[in-house]
Design a protein around this motif. Structure first.
Motif, PDB file in Angstrom:
ATOM      1  N   VAL A 148       0.886  -1.270  -0.051  1.00  0.00           N
ATOM      2  CA  VAL A 148      -0.061  -0.029   0.138  1.00  0.00           C
ATOM      3  C   VAL A 148       0.826   1.458   0.081  1.00  0.00           C
ATOM      4  CG1 VAL A 148      -1.894   1.167   1.514  1.00  0.00           C
ATOM      5  CG2 VAL A 148      -1.931  -1.265   1.070  1.00  0.00           C
ATOM      6  N   TRP A 196       0.025   8.528  -3.905  1.00  0.00           N
ATOM      7  CA  TRP A 196      -1.319   8.268  -3.939  1.00  0.00           C
ATOM      8  C   TRP A 196      -2.012   9.587  -4.160  1.00  0.00           C
ATOM      9  CZ3 TRP A 196      -3.853   3.761  -3.944  1.00  0.00           C
ATOM     10  CH2 TRP A 196      -3.132   2.573  -3.553  1.00  0.00           C
ATOM     11  N   GLU A 241      -9.567  -2.422   5.768  1.00  0.00           N
ATOM     12  CA  GLU A 241      -9.752  -1.054   5.686  1.00  0.00           C
ATOM     13  C   GLU A 241      -8.534  -0.181   5.760  1.00  0.00           C
ATOM     14  OE1 GLU A 241     -14.314  -0.714   6.905  1.00  0.00           O
ATOM     15  OE2 GLU A 241     -12.847   0.254   7.940  1.00  0.00           O
ATOM     16  N   LEU A 242      -8.246   0.707   4.836  1.00  0.00           N
ATOM     17  CA  LEU A 242      -7.333   1.727   4.721  1.00  0.00           C
ATOM     18  C   LEU A 242      -7.666   3.105   5.563  1.00  0.00           C
ATOM     19  CD1 LEU A 242      -4.371   2.577   3.824  1.00  0.00           C
ATOM     20  CD2 LEU A 242      -5.233   3.373   1.636  1.00  0.00           C
ATOM     21  N   PHE A 263     -11.196   3.821   4.035  1.00  0.00           N
ATOM     22  CA  PHE A 263     -11.471   3.374   2.542  1.00  0.00           C
ATOM     23  C   PHE A 263     -11.492   1.955   2.314  1.00  0.00           C
ATOM     24  CE2 PHE A 263      -9.238   7.658   2.690  1.00  0.00           C
ATOM     25  CZ  PHE A 263      -9.779   8.185   1.340  1.00  0.00           C
ATOM     26  N   GLU A 264     -12.139   1.306   1.346  1.00  0.00           N
ATOM     27  CA  GLU A 264     -12.202  -0.024   1.077  1.00  0.00           C
ATOM     28  C   GLU A 264     -11.643  -0.323  -0.238  1.00  0.00           C
ATOM     29  OE1 GLU A 264     -16.272  -1.763   1.486  1.00  0.00           O
ATOM     30  OE2 GLU A 264     -16.895  -0.673  -0.197  1.00  0.00           O
ATOM     31  N   GLU A 265     -10.998  -1.448  -0.236  1.00  0.00           N
ATOM     32  CA  GLU A 265     -10.334  -1.725  -1.765  1.00  0.00           C
ATOM     33  C   GLU A 265     -11.399  -1.828  -2.881  1.00  0.00           C
ATOM     34  OE1 GLU A 265      -6.482  -3.796  -3.591  1.00  0.00           O
ATOM     35  OE2 GLU A 265      -7.284  -4.458  -1.711  1.00  0.00           O
ATOM     36  N   TRP A 278      -9.132   2.718  -3.915  1.00  0.00           N
ATOM     37  CA  TRP A 278      -9.860   2.548  -2.520  1.00  0.00           C
ATOM     38  C   TRP A 278     -10.769   3.492  -2.425  1.00  0.00           C
ATOM     39  CZ3 TRP A 278      -7.993  -1.030   1.337  1.00  0.00           C
ATOM     40  CH2 TRP A 278      -6.843  -1.584   1.226  1.00  0.00           C
ATOM     41  N   ARG A 279     -12.103   3.207  -2.198  1.00  0.00           N
ATOM     42  CA  ARG A 279     -13.299   3.962  -1.996  1.00  0.00           C
ATOM     43  C   ARG A 279     -13.426   4.425  -0.672  1.00  0.00           C
ATOM     44  NH1 ARG A 279     -15.547  -0.327  -5.029  1.00  0.00           N
ATOM     45  NH2 ARG A 279     -16.394  -0.956  -3.052  1.00  0.00           N
ATOM     46  N   ARG A 280     -13.916   5.732  -0.486  1.00  0.00           N
ATOM     47  CA  ARG A 280     -14.002   6.180   1.045  1.00  0.00           C
ATOM     48  C   ARG A 280     -15.554   5.668   1.491  1.00  0.00           C
ATOM     49  NH1 ARG A 280     -14.820  12.078   3.955  1.00  0.00           N
ATOM     50  NH2 ARG A 280     -14.805  11.002   5.800  1.00  0.00           N
TER      51      ARG A 280
END
Length: 91
Positions: free
Chosen positions: A2, A6, A55-56, A68-70, A76-78
């Motif tokens: 990761v 970004w 989750e990030l 965020f999820e991958e 990655w989507r918030r």
């Protein structure tokens, strides 16, 4: 995998560039916000990142982290999702 460069995007438009480093901090890893972020995002003052149950998390100096999820294609989507579609995209 990761760590790296970004961009935070809103509706597909980049609003902030940042670097997720591998330098350990107390609750995660170092994060560097690059110059040129939109004012609202810069004001959050993100200081670190971490992974939590897949989750990030981007953690600001004060306040709640952005989660965020991958998704597809390594972006990655918030979450929770909103109408402005905030995502984290590798540069």
């Amino acid at each position: 995998q990761v760590a790296g460069n970004w961009a935070i995007t809103r509706g597909g438009t980049p609003i902030c560039a940042l670097t997720l480093a591998t330098t350990p901090l107390r609750d995660g890893f170092a994060l560097t916000v690059k110059p040129g972020c939109d004012a609202a995002t810069a004001k959050l003052n993100f200081t670190q990142w971490s992974l939590d149950r897949g989750e990030l998390l981007l953690t600001p100096a004060r306040g709640n982290p952005w989660r965020f999820e991958e998704g597809d294609g390594g972006a990655w989507r918030r979450i929770p999702e909103s109408s402005d579609a905030i995502a984290l995209v590798r540069q």
